[in-house]
Design a protein around this motif. Structure first.
Motif, PDB file in Angstrom:
ATOM      1  N   LEU A 107      24.828 -17.799   3.044  1.00 60.31           N
ATOM      2  CA  LEU A 107      24.741 -16.589   2.226  1.00 60.31           C
ATOM      3  C   LEU A 107      24.991 -16.917   0.755  1.00 60.31           C
ATOM      4  CD1 LEU A 107      26.683 -14.024   4.471  1.00 60.31           C
ATOM      5  CD2 LEU A 107      24.223 -14.376   4.296  1.00 60.31           C
TER       6      LEU A 107
ATOM      7  N   TYR B  11      22.202 -16.870  -2.642  1.00 65.86           N
ATOM      8  CA  TYR B  11      22.422 -16.207  -3.926  1.00 65.86           C
ATOM      9  C   TYR B  11      22.395 -17.206  -5.084  1.00 65.86           C
ATOM     10  CZ  TYR B  11      24.381 -12.957  -7.341  1.00 65.86           C
ATOM     11  OH  TYR B  11      24.562 -12.163  -8.445  1.00 65.86           O
TER      12      TYR B  11
ATOM     13  N   TYR C 263      28.812 -18.215   6.061  1.00 68.77           N
ATOM     14  CA  TYR C 263      29.017 -17.809   4.668  1.00 68.77           C
ATOM     15  C   TYR C 263      28.365 -18.786   3.689  1.00 68.77           C
ATOM     16  CZ  TYR C 263      31.338 -16.705   0.272  1.00 68.77           C
ATOM     17  OH  TYR C 263      31.594 -16.407  -1.048  1.00 68.77           O
TER      18      TYR C 263
END
Length: 500
Positions: free
Chosen positions: A55, A59, A52
């Motif tokens: 990820l 962003y 995570y």
């Protein structure tokens, strides 16, 4: 992709061993591993401790790279805002269809442009006003600086909310014109009477729901529901899981109604609870604290849909509880037709409790079968506590024009007699139960001498009170010669006695 390019991408998200994360001097300070979570080993291999984290960095980090380039920063900010608006418009098109969703709508009063809506959804008498903001929570606010946190909230949320309310109020005024990005004026089949403001930010704001509860200065406007304050990630999930107008608008309605009673950290918790238990909170509850564990079914569903992970793509609950029942078949037809008039009665069905739903399922089956057997009109009228409304179901063998006329007259009489603000009518075919037509009658109740005269001549046939059904009226002993509690108007011995 070449090995050199892969190496560059990996290094962009790899922590610098020379600096050893020098800036991380306190718990509230910037942690370089948030932006660069990959570790490079001496043998040339790479380690990622948490999937995570990468990820999130993919962003978050490019924002700082682009704003760090002074010559490109303004363009990056403009593109970021445009992306958020288009992304939200595309997601809402998935639910409502292209003809109901408008992006970058200018609002005029006379010749003067007074405001604009980033995304506007018009569906029957309902409108959704979405205002998006690409403002981020600053590092100082993340550190816990209270004044900076309030300033960030004002710029990202309060200003967006104020603009959403301005657009919502304009929708109620006939003196305002709405012009789409193509330059065409938006023509309303009927002026919206139910408006849902939605304020969305493009980045994660920690505990945004709690911040909104504490800082947001709310304005109360009739016919404008409580605004939902959220981010694009939630709206992505919402449009994925509730992919029909009926279920989407039902959630917005219940969410707005329960707003002051809900205590949560994030909007996903409300949605998770709704999918499992229906977000209908009884009046006896003043405050409900929902835990984040209600999002577990959402995590599984989104992983199954987006990543192909084994698991339930549709959480069991409100989306599945009517499967294989008459109400379920009707709801499926409502969703397939996407006719705005059917949304109102569909939402009433979705808000039924289990006992009431079972009773209405029996009633619909009986009406459809009876009309097929004797070739006569059979009907049922049910008042509800939701929005001071009710519905009438006609199963009619008559020709279309005659059947629709009788349903319309019946609904007007029922609405007036019940002193309701809204009443819905549904016309079904004998034998099959297929939908032949539907209507919705809206408007605050007021005394009408002509309606009083018509009501006095109308055959007295009892409606079926929802509250009575919910208490299990079928479980009490009903006399053979009493009127059947299903509301058919027949004696119990000639109606539901053999089915009970």
């Amino acid at each position: 992709m070449s090995a050199e390019r892969i190496e560059r991408i990996l290094m962009a998200f790899t922590v610098d061993p020379k600096g050893a994360n020098d800036s991380f001097s306190s718990l509230s300070a910037f942690n370089e591993t948030n932006a660069a979570p990959i570790i490079k080993m001496v043998d040339g291999s790479y380690i990622l401790l948490q999937h995570y984290s990468l990820l999130e960095a993919l962003y978050e980090s490019p924002f700082f790279w682009m704003t760090g380039d002074k010559s490109y920063a303004a363009t990056a900010s403009k593109n970021r805002g445009a992306f958020v608006e288009k992304f939200l418009a595309d997601r809402l098109v998935r639910v409502f269809g292209t003809k109901h969703v408008f992006q970058n709508v200018d609002i005029y009063k006379g010749k003067d442009r007074v405001s604009d809506a980033d995304v506007l959804v018009i569906f029957g008498d309902t409108a959704i006003v979405v205002q998006a903001k690409s403002k981020r929570l600053t590092i100082e606010a993340r550190k816990g600086n209270d004044l900076q946190l309030k300033d960030d909230f004002k710029k990202a949320i309060q200003d967006t909310y104020d603009q959403a309310m301005l657009c919502s109020e304009a929708l109620l005024g006939v003196e305002y014109r709405f012009v789409s990005a193509s330059g065409d004026e938006i023509v309303f089949p009927k002026r919206p009477t139910k408006i849902f403001p939605v304020c969305a930010v493009s980045d994660h704001f920690p505990a945004l729901a709690a911040q909104a509860r504490q800082f947001l200065k709310i304005r109360v406007v009739e016919n404008v529901h409580t605004a939902i304050i959220t981010d694009v990630f939630f709206l992505d999930v919402l449009t994925e899981i509730l992919e029909t107008p009926l279920h989407f608008l039902n959630y917005l309605t219940l969410r707005a109604k329960a707003d002051k009673k809900l205590l949560v950290n994030q909007e996903l918790t409300n949605l998770g609870y709704h999918l499992k238990h229906n977000l209908w909170l009884e009046d006896k509850y003043d405050l409900v604290n929902l835990g984040d564990d209600f999002t577990s079914s959402l995590d599984i569903a989104m992983s199954a849909r987006r990543l192909g992970v084994p698991g339930e793509r549709t959480p069991k609950g409100i989306l599945t509880r009517f499967d294989g029942t008459p109400i379920g078949r009707l709801i499926s037809e409502f969703e397939a037709s996407a006719i705005p008039e059917l949304v109102g009665i569909g939402m009433l069905f979705l808000q039924l409790d289990s006992d009431t739903a079972k009773h209405i399922n029996r009633g619909v089956d009986r009406l459809v079968g009876s009309a097929a057997n004797d070739g006569r009109l059979h009907d049922m009228s049910v008042p509800t506590g939701a929005e001071n409304s009710g519905f009438t179901i006609h199963v009619s063998p008559h020709p279309e024009e005659v059947a629709r006329g009788r349903l319309s007259t019946h609904c007007k009489i029922r609405k007036y007699d019940a002193k309701a603000d809204a009443w819905y009518g549904l016309l079904l075919a004998p034998g099959t139960g297929d939908i032949r037509g539907a209507l919705a009658i809206d408007g605050k109740w007021k005394f009408d001498a002509e309606m009083e005269k018509a009501l006095s001549a109308w055959p007295k046939k009892p409606v079926v009170p929802i509250a009575t059904l919910s208490q299990g009226s079928l479980r009490r002993k009903v006399g053979r010669n009493e009127l059947c509690p299903c509301g058919s108007g027949k004696k119990y011995k000639k109606c539901c006695l053999n089915n009970s």
